[in-house]
Design a protein around this motif. Structure first.
Motif, PDB file in Angstrom:
ATOM      1  N   ARG A  11      51.516  37.662  36.346  1.00 29.37           N
ATOM      2  CA  ARG A  11      50.615  36.644  36.898  1.00 29.37           C
ATOM      3  C   ARG A  11      49.975  37.103  38.210  1.00 29.37           C
ATOM      4  O   ARG A  11      48.969  36.542  38.625  1.00 29.37           O
ATOM      5  CB  ARG A  11      51.355  35.326  37.106  1.00 29.37           C
ATOM      6  CG  ARG A  11      52.562  35.426  38.028  1.00 29.37           C
ATOM      7  CD  ARG A  11      52.952  34.083  38.590  1.00 29.37           C
ATOM      8  NE  ARG A  11      51.976  33.635  39.561  1.00 29.37           N
ATOM      9  CZ  ARG A  11      51.762  32.382  39.887  1.00 29.37           C
ATOM     10  NH1 ARG A  11      52.439  31.440  39.317  1.00 29.37           N
ATOM     11  NH2 ARG A  11      50.876  32.063  40.796  1.00 29.37           N
ATOM     12  N   PHE A  12      50.525  38.119  38.841  1.00 29.08           N
ATOM     13  CA  PHE A  12      49.981  38.574  40.113  1.00 29.08           C
ATOM     14  C   PHE A  12      48.963  39.716  39.965  1.00 29.08           C
ATOM     15  O   PHE A  12      48.442  40.202  40.959  1.00 29.08           O
ATOM     16  CB  PHE A  12      51.107  39.024  41.047  1.00 29.08           C
ATOM     17  CG  PHE A  12      51.988  37.883  41.470  1.00 29.08           C
ATOM     18  CD1 PHE A  12      51.453  36.785  42.123  1.00 29.08           C
ATOM     19  CD2 PHE A  12      53.352  37.905  41.204  1.00 29.08           C
ATOM     20  CE1 PHE A  12      52.255  35.725  42.506  1.00 29.08           C
ATOM     21  CE2 PHE A  12      54.165  36.850  41.585  1.00 29.08           C
ATOM     22  CZ  PHE A  12      53.615  35.756  42.241  1.00 29.08           C
ATOM     23  N   LEU A  13      48.699  40.119  38.741  1.00 28.49           N
ATOM     24  CA  LEU A  13      47.690  41.163  38.564  1.00 28.49           C
ATOM     25  C   LEU A  13      46.304  40.534  38.727  1.00 28.49           C
ATOM     26  O   LEU A  13      45.965  39.574  38.027  1.00 28.49           O
ATOM     27  CB  LEU A  13      47.812  41.799  37.167  1.00 28.49           C
ATOM     28  CG  LEU A  13      46.755  42.854  36.852  1.00 28.49           C
ATOM     29  CD1 LEU A  13      46.928  44.080  37.748  1.00 28.49           C
ATOM     30  CD2 LEU A  13      46.818  43.267  35.385  1.00 28.49           C
ATOM     31  N   ASP A  14      45.531  41.073  39.651  1.00 26.74           N
ATOM     32  CA  ASP A  14      44.166  40.586  39.851  1.00 26.74           C
ATOM     33  C   ASP A  14      43.321  41.034  38.660  1.00 26.74           C
ATOM     34  O   ASP A  14      43.153  42.235  38.432  1.00 26.74           O
ATOM     35  CB  ASP A  14      43.607  41.163  41.164  1.00 26.74           C
ATOM     36  CG  ASP A  14      42.227  40.611  41.493  1.00 26.74           C
ATOM     37  OD1 ASP A  14      41.384  40.550  40.580  1.00 26.74           O
ATOM     38  OD2 ASP A  14      42.004  40.268  42.662  1.00 26.74           O
ATOM     39  N   CYS A  56      51.108  49.279  33.482  1.00 26.36           N
ATOM     40  CA  CYS A  56      52.501  48.961  33.845  1.00 26.36           C
ATOM     41  C   CYS A  56      52.679  47.484  34.195  1.00 26.36           C
ATOM     42  O   CYS A  56      53.769  46.941  34.042  1.00 26.36           O
ATOM     43  CB  CYS A  56      52.964  49.846  34.998  1.00 26.36           C
ATOM     44  SG  CYS A  56      51.909  49.779  36.444  1.00 26.36           S
ATOM     45  N   CYS A  57      51.630  46.817  34.619  1.00 27.48           N
ATOM     46  CA  CYS A  57      51.737  45.388  34.951  1.00 27.48           C
ATOM     47  C   CYS A  57      51.554  44.526  33.711  1.00 27.48           C
ATOM     48  O   CYS A  57      51.704  43.303  33.768  1.00 27.48           O
ATOM     49  CB  CYS A  57      50.694  45.009  36.004  1.00 27.48           C
ATOM     50  SG  CYS A  57      50.781  46.024  37.487  1.00 27.48           S
ATOM     51  N   GLY A  58      51.172  45.179  32.586  1.00 29.52           N
ATOM     52  CA  GLY A  58      50.942  44.417  31.363  1.00 29.52           C
ATOM     53  C   GLY A  58      51.953  44.673  30.274  1.00 29.52           C
ATOM     54  O   GLY A  58      52.417  43.744  29.615  1.00 29.52           O
ATOM     55  N   SER A  82      47.785  41.625  43.415  1.00 31.89           N
ATOM     56  CA  SER A  82      47.270  40.653  44.388  1.00 31.89           C
ATOM     57  C   SER A  82      48.306  40.312  45.458  1.00 31.89           C
ATOM     58  O   SER A  82      47.997  39.613  46.415  1.00 31.89           O
ATOM     59  CB  SER A  82      46.821  39.376  43.666  1.00 31.89           C
ATOM     60  OG  SER A  82      47.951  38.720  43.122  1.00 31.89           O
ATOM     61  N   ILE A  83      49.527  40.799  45.285  1.00 32.12           N
ATOM     62  CA  ILE A  83      50.564  40.536  46.301  1.00 32.12           C
ATOM     63  C   ILE A  83      51.171  41.864  46.758  1.00 32.12           C
ATOM     64  O   ILE A  83      52.380  41.978  46.890  1.00 32.12           O
ATOM     65  CB  ILE A  83      51.670  39.585  45.771  1.00 32.12           C
ATOM     66  CG1 ILE A  83      52.339  40.169  44.514  1.00 32.12           C
ATOM     67  CG2 ILE A  83      51.138  38.199  45.515  1.00 32.12           C
ATOM     68  CD1 ILE A  83      53.726  39.593  44.251  1.00 32.12           C
ATOM     69  N   TYR A  84      50.323  42.833  46.964  1.00 36.20           N
ATOM     70  CA  TYR A  84      50.780  44.203  47.209  1.00 36.20           C
ATOM     71  C   TYR A  84      51.940  44.287  48.204  1.00 36.20           C
ATOM     72  O   TYR A  84      52.952  44.932  47.943  1.00 36.20           O
ATOM     73  CB  TYR A  84      49.599  45.052  47.691  1.00 36.20           C
ATOM     74  CG  TYR A  84      49.886  46.518  47.638  1.00 36.20           C
ATOM     75  CD1 TYR A  84      49.899  47.192  46.415  1.00 36.20           C
ATOM     76  CD2 TYR A  84      50.167  47.227  48.791  1.00 36.20           C
ATOM     77  CE1 TYR A  84      50.182  48.551  46.352  1.00 36.20           C
ATOM     78  CE2 TYR A  84      50.449  48.591  48.736  1.00 36.20           C
ATOM     79  CZ  TYR A  84      50.450  49.233  47.518  1.00 36.20           C
ATOM     80  OH  TYR A  84      50.743  50.574  47.457  1.00 36.20           O
TER      81      TYR A  84
END
Ligand code: SF4
Ligand code: SF4
Length: 137
Positions: free
Chosen positions: A79-82, A23-25, A89-91
């Motif tokens: 950009r915030f996906l570790d 989902c983050c991609g 990374s910014i949960y």
């Protein structure tokens, strides 16, 4: 004796910790609202203007979305996906849409991941998705 927590908690059929964060991609647009921008600014201790410029971009004429960067697994991702842990990374500073997703007991991408791992008889296989949207006439 009944357990109210168990009775009312919805059953969830996906496990984000065992997913590469599709989902983050796959979504090119992770929309941010004014409230999200304020939260991002607070999270990074910067002004809203700086947070807006640094972490978001315009999509079309008026929609503001999170910026994306290359991703070794999915091609591109937020950009915030570790990239190591595949977690956010910014949960605590993430936008509302990320907090609500998938907003139902099942996640279709997780289902396909499990389906293909069984189907291919390979517990490590990674099916890749691309999704685009258009109006059905
Ligand atoms: S695609 Fe589904 S299972 Fe994977 S991280 Fe996102 S919500 Fe979780
Ligand atoms: S802010 Fe976090 S949860 Fe939302 S898309 Fe980016 S990495 Fe995923």
């Amino acid at each position: 004796m009944t357990n109210k927590l168990t009775e009312t908690a919805p059953r969830i059929f996906y496990d984000c910790t065992k997913c590469p964060a599709f989902c983050c991609g796959i979504y090119e647009r992770v929309s941010v609202t004014k409230r999200d921008l304020n939260r991002l600014a607070r999270y990074f201790s910067v002004t809203v203007e700086v947070a807006t410029r640094r972490y978001t971009k315009l999509w079309g004429k008026s929609e503001r979305v999170l910026r994306r960067t290359p991703d070794p697994l999915l091609g591109e991702a937020c950009r915030f996906l570790d990239r190591q842990t595949r977690g956010c990374s910014i949960y605590h500073g993430r936008p509302n849409v990320c907090r609500e997703y998938p907003a139902r007991p099942r996640c279709a991408y997780y289902d396909v991941l499990q389906f293909e791992r069984t189907q291919q008889d390979d517990p490590d296989v990674l099916p890749l998705f691309q999704i685009t949207f258009r109006k059905a006439e």
